[in-house]
Design a protein around this motif. Structure first.
Motif, PDB file in Angstrom:
ATOM      1  N   PHE A   1      19.356  26.302  30.913  1.00  0.00           N
ATOM      2  CA  PHE A   1      19.778  27.372  30.009  1.00  0.00           C
ATOM      3  C   PHE A   1      20.084  28.657  30.781  1.00  0.00           C
ATOM      4  O   PHE A   1      21.045  29.366  30.452  1.00  0.00           O
TER       5      PHE A   1
ATOM      6  N   LEU B   1      23.520  28.241  32.282  1.00  0.00           N
ATOM      7  CA  LEU B   1      24.552  28.169  31.249  1.00  0.00           C
ATOM      8  C   LEU B   1      24.734  29.502  30.534  1.00  0.00           C
ATOM      9  O   LEU B   1      25.831  29.814  30.067  1.00  0.00           O
ATOM     10  N   ALA B   2      23.665  30.305  30.456  1.00  0.00           N
ATOM     11  CA  ALA B   2      23.805  31.640  29.867  1.00  0.00           C
ATOM     12  C   ALA B   2      24.736  32.512  30.714  1.00  0.00           C
ATOM     13  O   ALA B   2      25.521  33.304  30.174  1.00  0.00           O
TER      14      ALA B   2
ATOM     15  N   PHE C   1      28.214  31.278  29.994  1.00  0.00           N
ATOM     16  CA  PHE C   1      28.592  31.760  28.658  1.00  0.00           C
ATOM     17  C   PHE C   1      29.031  33.222  28.728  1.00  0.00           C
ATOM     18  O   PHE C   1      30.068  33.603  28.166  1.00  0.00           O
TER      19      PHE C   1
ATOM     20  N   ALA D   1      21.294  26.824  20.660  1.00  0.00           N
ATOM     21  CA  ALA D   1      22.210  27.607  21.498  1.00  0.00           C
ATOM     22  C   ALA D   1      23.620  27.024  21.484  1.00  0.00           C
ATOM     23  O   ALA D   1      24.594  27.742  21.704  1.00  0.00           O
ATOM     24  N   ALA D   2      23.713  25.734  21.232  1.00  0.00           N
ATOM     25  CA  ALA D   2      25.036  25.095  21.196  1.00  0.00           C
ATOM     26  C   ALA D   2      25.908  25.658  20.087  1.00  0.00           C
ATOM     27  O   ALA D   2      27.151  25.547  20.147  1.00  0.00           O
TER      28      ALA D   2
ATOM     29  N   LEU E   1      23.405  34.308  21.032  1.00  0.00           N
ATOM     30  CA  LEU E   1      22.767  33.512  22.079  1.00  0.00           C
ATOM     31  C   LEU E   1      21.449  34.159  22.500  1.00  0.00           C
ATOM     32  O   LEU E   1      20.453  33.463  22.730  1.00  0.00           O
TER      33      LEU E   1
ATOM     34  N   ALA F   1      22.894  21.240  35.354  1.00  0.00           N
ATOM     35  CA  ALA F   1      23.730  22.087  34.497  1.00  0.00           C
ATOM     36  C   ALA F   1      24.944  22.591  35.247  1.00  0.00           C
ATOM     37  O   ALA F   1      26.042  22.699  34.677  1.00  0.00           O
TER      38      ALA F   1
ATOM     39  N   LEU G   1      31.150  23.789  27.010  1.00  0.00           N
ATOM     40  CA  LEU G   1      29.913  24.557  27.132  1.00  0.00           C
ATOM     41  C   LEU G   1      28.933  24.279  25.984  1.00  0.00           C
ATOM     42  O   LEU G   1      27.723  24.157  26.235  1.00  0.00           O
TER      43      LEU G   1
ATOM     44  N   CYS H   1      27.027  21.231  26.841  1.00  0.00           N
ATOM     45  CA  CYS H   1      26.062  21.492  27.911  1.00  0.00           C
ATOM     46  C   CYS H   1      24.815  22.192  27.374  1.00  0.00           C
ATOM     47  O   CYS H   1      23.679  21.864  27.758  1.00  0.00           O
ATOM     48  N   LEU H   2      25.016  23.147  26.484  1.00  0.00           N
ATOM     49  CA  LEU H   2      23.870  23.852  25.906  1.00  0.00           C
ATOM     50  C   LEU H   2      23.005  22.918  25.069  1.00  0.00           C
ATOM     51  O   LEU H   2      21.768  23.034  25.070  1.00  0.00           O
TER      52      LEU H   2
ATOM     53  N   ALA I   1      20.881  20.836  27.344  1.00  0.00           N
ATOM     54  CA  ALA I   1      19.775  21.553  27.985  1.00  0.00           C
ATOM     55  C   ALA I   1      18.462  21.330  27.243  1.00  0.00           C
ATOM     56  O   ALA I   1      17.383  21.466  27.830  1.00  0.00           O
TER      57      ALA I   1
END
Length: 421
Positions: free
Chosen positions: A237, A240-241, A244, A299-300, A308, A361, A370, A373-374, A377
């Protein structure tokens, strides 16, 4: 809530233990960034600095259970000072080697590995000491919660301190000097806080435990899986944040997402310790692990950075409680003579999960949408729930009593350990 934690700190020896542990563990927040900045400055390569820092972290994490086992066998007063002295000396060597360019890179790598070899297991030792100081289950839970939240805050404060030193002095190696001073002073004070190696106040050094290491791992598989799943989810996460935020044209705003996660974790950890829970640790850990994985999956569906961050704060509410409960449950299942090593396994599981989650990730972010991916996670934490029914059947007795684990007749016959708590 304040009175709950005040009761913990009023326990004889608690303030001395807690303050010494905080000083020593602050070193682990300062050193990684200081090392990265110092090596990149002396080699002119962030890639080399990254590999060296990763090697330092890997050697520290992989050997943590071994060092913790030495503490269990010989006691904190004898085992911790040599580790702290060796770690501090190697950090000073790294500071000298990175003060100016010219030291060969292989020599820096060797020093980084040596630092990881000597790093004292201050977190596991501190938690084992809490168990010795606080036989009351409620106070022990509060102590673990306070300890977990404080440790998380140190890992926020440490990098900030390292950055200030590097910016103010243009000598990031000074952060390594500070790290050496912190770990040496804090560790020696922590070792001195253990009044005796036997008798009241602590477990006897080298308390007998006839179980084999693999049996300890089998008994503690649920908390280890929960810690690894939480680490993997957080590692994934975090990366990925950043992705994002970059895709929304606000790369710097990723810090707010991390801050929301940390704030939620601190609140959740303090609430866990302040309230009285009737459910056994096995059930609490399953619920908290599911809550973390389920909220992280939201989060997805977050379309904007503020949403988020809101999801991060919500997921954060379960982070510190999950780790705290994993430590408590592991402490019970391990019993006297293995608590420090078992706590180190939880640390190692969390850090290994975090590294693996971050790496995976990074690979998936370039290949999958994305939101997918979230969502992925969250899967490591949810996958950890498969160990819940495999941990053995709790026997009768009160919850949150590690002494029951110590009295298990045959550890190899009770892979699930003692009664849930």
């Amino acid at each position: 809530m304040p009175s709950s934690y005040a009761a913990v700190l009023r326990t004889p020896g608690a303030v001395r233990l807690f303050s010494a542990a905080l000083i020593g563990r602050l070193s682990y927040g300062v050193v990684p960034l200081s090392l990265l900045l110092a090596v990149s400055a002396t080699t002119g390569s962030y890639a080399r600095a990254g590999w060296l820092t990763a090697l330092f972290g890997a050697s520290s994490v992989l050997l943590s259970p071994v060092r913790a086992g030495l503490v269990d066998r010989h006691g904190p007063r004898r085992a911790l000072p040599p580790m702290a002295a060796g770690y501090a000396l190697v950090l000073l060597g790294l500071a000298a080697a990175t003060w100016r360019p010219g030291v060969p890179y292989p020599a820096l790598l060797a020093l980084a590995v040596a630092a990881g070899v000597f790093a004292p297991p201050l977190g596991p030792v501190t938690r084992a000491r809490w168990s010795a100081l606080l036989p009351d289950p409620g106070l022990r839970r509060r102590a673990y919660s306070l300890d977990t939240v404080a440790e998380e805050l140190l890992y926020v404060t440490g990098p900030l301190l390292a950055g200030v030193i590097a910016a103010a002095t243009a000598r990031p190696a000074l952060g390594l000097v500070l790290g050496a001073a912190l770990v040496l002073g804090g560790t020696l004070a922590l070792a001195a806080s253990v009044r005796t190696e036997s008798g009241t106040g602590t477990e006897p050094a080298g308390a007998e435990d006839r179980s084999r290491p693999w049996q300890l791992l089998a008994r503690t598989r649920q908390p280890l899986a929960a810690a690894a799943g939480a680490g993997a989810g957080l590692g994934a996460f975090g990366l990925l944040a950043v992705v994002f935020a970059q895709r929304h044209g606000q790369a710097a705003s990723a810090a707010w997402v991390e801050a929301a996660l940390a704030a939620g974790s601190a609140v959740g950890g303090l609430v866990l310790g302040a309230l009285d829970w009737r459910a056994p640790a096995r059930a609490r850990l399953a619920v908290l692990t599911a809550a973390f994985g389920g909220t992280l999956a939201l989060a997805a569906f977050a379309p904007t950075l503020p949403l988020l961050a809101a999801v991060a704060a919500l997921a954060g509410l379960a982070v510190a409680p999950t780790l705290t409960t994993a430590y408590l449950f592991t402490d019970e299942l391990a019993g006297p003579g293995r608590r420090t090593r078992a706590g180190a396994w939880v640390n190692a599981s969390f850090n290994a999960g975090s590294s693996g989650g971050t790496a995976l990730a990074g690979l998936l972010a370039d290949r999958l949408p994305l939101p997918v991916c979230l969502a992925l996670a969250a899967t490591p934490a949810l996958a950890a729930l498969t160990t819940v029914r495999l941990g053995g059947r709790p026997s009768s007795g009160s919850a949150d009593r590690p002494d029951e684990a110590a009295r298990a007749e045959d550890p190899s016959a009770h892979l699930g350990g003692a009664p849930s708590a």
